[in-house]
Design an enzyme around this catalytic site. Structure first.
Site, PDB file in Angstrom:
ATOM      1  CG  HIS A  33      -1.888   1.323   1.143  1.00  0.00           C
ATOM      2  ND1 HIS A  33      -3.334   1.059   0.722  1.00  0.00           N
ATOM      3  CD2 HIS A  33      -1.713   2.493   1.467  1.00  0.00           C
ATOM      4  CE1 HIS A  33      -3.944   2.095   0.626  1.00  0.00           C
ATOM      5  NE2 HIS A  33      -2.959   3.151   1.003  1.00  0.00           N
ATOM      6  CB  THR A  79      -8.692  10.407  -2.970  1.00  0.00           C
ATOM      7  OG1 THR A  79      -8.085  11.065  -2.173  1.00  0.00           O
ATOM      8  CG2 THR A  79      -9.341   9.128  -2.347  1.00  0.00           C
ATOM      9  NE  ARG A 126      -7.999   3.439  -1.555  1.00  0.00           N
ATOM     10  CZ  ARG A 126      -7.195   4.437  -0.988  1.00  0.00           C
ATOM     11  NH1 ARG A 126      -6.923   5.380  -1.630  1.00  0.00           N
ATOM     12  NH2 ARG A 126      -6.797   4.293   0.344  1.00  0.00           N
ATOM     13  CG  HIS A 183      -5.232   2.266   5.947  1.00  0.00           C
ATOM     14  ND1 HIS A 183      -3.998   1.695   5.447  1.00  0.00           N
ATOM     15  CD2 HIS A 183      -5.357   3.329   5.442  1.00  0.00           C
ATOM     16  CE1 HIS A 183      -3.668   2.386   4.551  1.00  0.00           C
ATOM     17  NE2 HIS A 183      -4.430   3.144   4.218  1.00  0.00           N
ATOM     18  CG  ASP A 259      -0.887   5.303   3.687  1.00  0.00           C
ATOM     19  OD1 ASP A 259      -1.280   5.265   2.638  1.00  0.00           O
ATOM     20  OD2 ASP A 259      -0.994   6.301   4.491  1.00  0.00           O
TER      21      ASP A 259
END
Ligand code: 0GZ
Length: 306
Positions: A33, A79, A126, A183, A259
């Site tokens: 990720h 995003t 996603r 997460h 992340d």
């Protein structure tokens, strides 16, 4: 003309010069990720974005991968790029097969475009339910997308907050593919680990064997720290029992990721080397570590290597 972007006020840039992890990840480990941001002058951020980040390029991501001792990446569409997957796809194509991707798509995407994403290394889509990050997408649109990507062998990655799991339950359990939770579904770690909220998440995984979880982002979930900075070897103590519980209950359905470049952190930016040093706290044996970092992500993203 290329567009100039101004970062969201208070934006924290990723940590330059991370330490070398003391924990040596096993050969073939996957950072499952992570994201790329732009660079904005090459891959503009989406008009509908909720934040404007710093740049975080594919070359910087690959340098981090090598520095931390990882072999491969799964690059998840951030995003801030909306459903424009060009920056992520560019990273996959430049990786020499060492990165797979998770895209964001709309129902208007054509079969030919899906095939192009597949050929570039995309293996999932996603669906994001975190309200500060995205506008609402109707469930019928998401289900339609899920039914179109299922025949490609792709899966669905879901991002949501723990309090929203009850209302999303029926939708999630109707998805026809493997489902990967980002997460750990963002548990509130100030609540008891054996309380109803986290128990519902464990039940979700227990009763639905197609559900996997990323045991990532202690730096987002922690309320007590200590922060992964200045050589701290026992970071984010309040998250440890939650992540360890997921790893030990579902050792064959967990993934781990940095992340990086850590969008929207408000408090501090972790040293990614110390985030790697967090792993042995949550996966406490060599076997659990190998499953988490190598076997599981390889099975899901590089089945051709198994
Ligand atoms: O919690 C977040 O702010 C966050 C945002 C994004 C994204 O903007 O894609 O991805 C993540 O994994 C986490």
């Amino acid at each position: 003309m290329t567009e100039k972007f101004t970062k969201t006020p208070g934006w924290l840039d990723w940590y330059a010069g991370p330490s070398k992890p003391r924990f040596k990840v096993p050969a073939g480990s996957v950072d499952a990720h992570c994201h790329v941001f732009g660079p904005g002058d090459q891959f503009p951020f989406a008009p509908e974005r909720k934040y404007t980040p710093c740049d975080a390029s594919k070359d910087q991501l690959f340098a981090l991968r090598d520095h931390l001792g990882f072999d491969k990446n799964v690059v998840v569409q951030a995003t801030c790029h909306g459903a424009d997957n060009r920056a992520m796809v560019d990273a996959l194509k430049a990786s020499g097969g060492r990165a797979k991707g998770i895209a964001t798509v709309k129902r208007s995407i054509s079969d030919a475009e899906l095939k192009e994403l597949h050929d570039a290394g995309v293996r999932g889509v996603r669906f994001n339910f975190v309200k500060r990050l995205v506008d609402f997408t109707p469930k019928d649109e998401l289900l339609e997308i899920a039914s179109r990507i299922a025949p490609l062998g792709w899966h669905v990655v879901i991002y949501f907050e723990a309090v929203d799991l009850p209302e999303l339950w029926d939708f999630f359990t109707a998805l026809p593919t493997t489902v990967v939770v980002d997460h750990m579904g963002r548990p509130d770690v100030s609540k008891p680990i054996d309380g109803p909220e986290f128990e519902l998440f464990l039940k979700f995984m227990r009763e639905h064997t197609n559900v996997w979880s990323k045991v990532s982002c202690p730096e987002r979930l922690s309320l007590t720290g200590p922060k992964a900075l200045n050589g701290e070897q026992a970071a984010y103590q309040d998250v440890v029992p939650f992540a360890r519980k997921v790893v030990e209950s579902f050792p064959d359905r967990v993934l781990w990721g940095t992340d990086w470049p850590h969008p929207n952190l408000k408090d501090h930016m972790p040293d990614d080397g110390l985030l790697v040093d967090f792993i042995p706290q949550i996966a406490t044996t060599a076997e659990l570590q190998r499953k988490l970092l190598v076997d599981n992500p390889t099975r899901l993203y590089w089945p051709e290597l198994k």
